[in-house]
Design an enzyme around this catalytic site. Structure first.
Site, PDB file in Angstrom:
ATOM      1  N   MET A  14     -58.777  64.585 -11.493  1.00  0.00           N
ATOM      2  CA  MET A  14     -57.516  63.850 -11.462  1.00  0.00           C
ATOM      3  C   MET A  14     -56.429  64.630 -10.722  1.00  0.00           C
ATOM      4  O   MET A  14     -55.698  64.069  -9.916  1.00  0.00           O
ATOM      5  CB  MET A  14     -57.048  63.545 -12.892  1.00  0.00           C
ATOM      6  N   HIS A 151     -67.170  56.339 -20.030  1.00  0.00           N
ATOM      7  CA  HIS A 151     -66.605  57.288 -19.063  1.00  0.00           C
ATOM      8  C   HIS A 151     -67.699  58.082 -18.370  1.00  0.00           C
ATOM      9  O   HIS A 151     -68.846  58.111 -18.825  1.00  0.00           O
ATOM     10  CB  HIS A 151     -65.628  58.247 -19.755  1.00  0.00           C
ATOM     11  N   LYS A 155     -66.538  64.066 -19.103  1.00  0.00           N
ATOM     12  CA  LYS A 155     -65.375  63.932 -19.999  1.00  0.00           C
ATOM     13  C   LYS A 155     -65.622  64.741 -21.268  1.00  0.00           C
ATOM     14  O   LYS A 155     -66.657  64.600 -21.904  1.00  0.00           O
ATOM     15  CB  LYS A 155     -65.125  62.461 -20.343  1.00  0.00           C
ATOM     16  N   GLY A 161     -58.426  58.682 -25.189  1.00  0.00           N
ATOM     17  CA  GLY A 161     -57.064  58.423 -25.675  1.00  0.00           C
ATOM     18  C   GLY A 161     -56.738  56.935 -25.599  1.00  0.00           C
ATOM     19  O   GLY A 161     -56.024  56.395 -26.455  1.00  0.00           O
TER      20      GLY A 161
HETATM   21  P1  NAP Z   1     -61.247  68.013 -14.795  1.00  0.00           P
HETATM   22  O1  NAP Z   1     -61.869  67.573 -13.509  1.00  0.00           O
HETATM   23  O2  NAP Z   1     -62.021  68.912 -15.728  1.00  0.00           O
HETATM   24  O3  NAP Z   1     -59.853  68.682 -14.405  1.00  0.00           O
HETATM   25  C1  NAP Z   1     -59.108  69.519 -15.233  1.00  0.00           C
HETATM   26  C2  NAP Z   1     -58.647  70.665 -14.347  1.00  0.00           C
HETATM   27  O4  NAP Z   1     -57.658  71.427 -15.035  1.00  0.00           O
HETATM   28  C3  NAP Z   1     -59.803  71.602 -13.994  1.00  0.00           C
HETATM   29  O5  NAP Z   1     -59.765  71.938 -12.621  1.00  0.00           O
HETATM   30  C4  NAP Z   1     -59.507  72.813 -14.875  1.00  0.00           C
HETATM   31  O6  NAP Z   1     -60.099  73.968 -14.388  1.00  0.00           O
HETATM   32  C5  NAP Z   1     -57.995  72.812 -14.807  1.00  0.00           C
HETATM   33  N1  NAP Z   1     -57.344  73.679 -15.797  1.00  0.00           N
HETATM   34  C6  NAP Z   1     -57.851  74.192 -16.944  1.00  0.00           C
HETATM   35  N2  NAP Z   1     -56.915  74.956 -17.558  1.00  0.00           N
HETATM   36  C7  NAP Z   1     -55.790  74.897 -16.805  1.00  0.00           C
HETATM   37  C8  NAP Z   1     -54.481  75.473 -16.898  1.00  0.00           C
HETATM   38  N3  NAP Z   1     -54.135  76.250 -17.930  1.00  0.00           N
HETATM   39  N4  NAP Z   1     -53.570  75.199 -15.935  1.00  0.00           N
HETATM   40  C9  NAP Z   1     -53.889  74.414 -14.903  1.00  0.00           C
HETATM   41  N5  NAP Z   1     -55.115  73.850 -14.733  1.00  0.00           N
HETATM   42  C10 NAP Z   1     -56.048  74.076 -15.683  1.00  0.00           C
HETATM   43  O7  NAP Z   1     -60.825  66.739 -15.677  1.00  0.00           O
HETATM   44  P2  NAP Z   1     -60.280  65.331 -15.156  1.00  0.00           P
HETATM   45  O8  NAP Z   1     -61.370  64.343 -15.107  1.00  0.00           O
HETATM   46  O9  NAP Z   1     -59.416  65.549 -13.963  1.00  0.00           O
HETATM   47  O10 NAP Z   1     -59.380  64.942 -16.400  1.00  0.00           O
HETATM   48  C11 NAP Z   1     -58.265  65.735 -16.804  1.00  0.00           C
HETATM   49  C12 NAP Z   1     -57.582  65.078 -17.995  1.00  0.00           C
HETATM   50  O11 NAP Z   1     -57.008  63.833 -17.595  1.00  0.00           O
HETATM   51  C13 NAP Z   1     -58.523  64.753 -19.173  1.00  0.00           C
HETATM   52  O12 NAP Z   1     -57.849  65.006 -20.388  1.00  0.00           O
HETATM   53  C14 NAP Z   1     -58.776  63.263 -19.014  1.00  0.00           C
HETATM   54  O13 NAP Z   1     -59.095  62.627 -20.235  1.00  0.00           O
HETATM   55  C15 NAP Z   1     -57.423  62.813 -18.499  1.00  0.00           C
HETATM   56  N6  NAP Z   1     -57.385  61.555 -17.773  1.00  0.00           N
HETATM   57  C16 NAP Z   1     -56.304  60.778 -18.005  1.00  0.00           C
HETATM   58  C17 NAP Z   1     -56.145  59.610 -17.309  1.00  0.00           C
HETATM   59  C18 NAP Z   1     -54.896  58.799 -17.546  1.00  0.00           C
HETATM   60  O14 NAP Z   1     -54.717  57.739 -16.919  1.00  0.00           O
HETATM   61  N7  NAP Z   1     -53.999  59.265 -18.409  1.00  0.00           N
HETATM   62  C19 NAP Z   1     -57.096  59.205 -16.373  1.00  0.00           C
HETATM   63  C20 NAP Z   1     -58.204  60.020 -16.151  1.00  0.00           C
HETATM   64  C21 NAP Z   1     -58.322  61.214 -16.847  1.00  0.00           C
HETATM   65  P3  NAP Z   1     -61.611  74.317 -14.924  1.00  0.00           P
HETATM   66  O15 NAP Z   1     -62.461  73.116 -14.758  1.00  0.00           O
HETATM   67  O16 NAP Z   1     -62.034  75.422 -14.042  1.00  0.00           O
HETATM   68  O17 NAP Z   1     -61.438  74.690 -16.366  1.00  0.00           O
END
Ligand code: NAP
Length: 263
Positions: A14, A151, A155, A161
């Protein structure tokens, strides 16, 4: 006036999509990208953002004098709690898509965000917001309901949520739900997780999916299915951009994209 934006989780699925959307959005300027596991890399490599000249930072301490107006967080719940603490103490507005916040978290955030604002939405897709609204409207006319959220296979939290918020809103809209008839659960978990008002939530994790949800409602002789599908992460970007532009005018902590859409 240009809004200066920092992105937490810039190397994630994201976060990298948010970086590209911010870079392409008139009126926004991408000024910092933070992701500890991609630190030191060029943002072009990490997120495909051309021409920003930005290097990914290990933590917000590295932001220095850049002074973003808004920080967007799509990370993990433990990281998001820390990032939001930084936003609140630094007077930076936060737009949060990370899921998994509890009611206690929200209470703490309300006490913490006093000099800047925080906008949280478990789902930034307009269609998903409408799905929740339709489910809430339908709830009083049905006695049984189940939620199936589906999903991608990376995830880390379950249920989503969006599923939790949908169940909460349906439970608030009706107090008249049938009892679960199950007397014997042969396989533990077969009936899903018991959400608000005992509405069952089933979480599917499947390679190839992005974010999908179906709300099933049943009453005598009929059922209603309400389904939303996000096929691409770009589906969330119009909602994220809207929140980035609106957060400065929303004091305190605001939850849910519906508050900005008026639905
Ligand atoms: P993801 O690909 O795992 O991305 C999360 C990123 O954050 C990873 O690159 C991770 O690094 C990094 N990270 C970890 N700790 C951090 C820190 N302290 N500071 C900055 N970056 C950090 O996950 P995703 O699919 O993008 O999803 C991320 C979140 O968004 C999830 O909670 C998901 O449920 C949510 N989401 C929300 C929506 C919405 O519409 N609200 C839509 C889609 C997803 P590492 O992988 O190296 O740990």
């Amino acid at each position: 006036m240009t809004t200066r934006v920092a992105v937490f989780g810039a190397g994630g699925r994201m976060g990298s999509t948010v970086c590209r959307a911010v870079a392409a959005e008139p009126g926004l300027e991408l000024v910092a990208a933070i992701d500890p596991h991609h630190a030191g890399l060029d943002l072009r490599q990490v997120a495909g953002v051309e021409g920003s000249g930005l290097q990914v930072l290990r933590d917000p301490a590295g932001i220095g004098s850049v002074e973003p107006d808004v920080a967007v967080d799509f990370t993990r719940i433990d990281a998001a709690r820390e990032n939001l603490q930084w936003c609140a103490t630094s007077g930076v507005h936060a737009v949060v898509g990370t899921t998994g916040f509890s009611d206690d978290d929200l209470e703490r955030l309300r006490a913490t965000f006093t000099s800047s604002n925080c906008f949280i939405a478990p789902n930034f897709a307009v269609g998903a917001v409408l799905m929740m609204r339709f489910a809430e409207l339908a709830a009083p006319y049905f006695e049984t309901a189940e939620i199936i959220e589906l999903h991608h296979d990376k995830k880390v939290d379950a249920p989503s949520g969006t599923a939790m918020l949908t169940a909460e809103r349906m439970a608030r809209a009706s107090g008249d739900w049938g009892k679960d008839p199950t007397e014997q659960e042969v396989l533990p978990g077969a009936r899903g997780g018991a959400g608000p008002a005992d509405i069952r939530i089933h979480s599917v994790r499947l390679r190839g999916l992005v974010a999908h949800q179906e709300v099933l409602l049943g009453t005598t002789g009929q059922s209603l299915s309400i389904r939303h599908d996000s096929y691409e992460r770009t589906s969330f970007m119009p909602g994220v951009m809207l929140a980035v532009k609106a957060v400065a005018d929303r004091p305190g902590v605001t939850v849910g994209l519906d508050t900005l859409l008026g639905i």
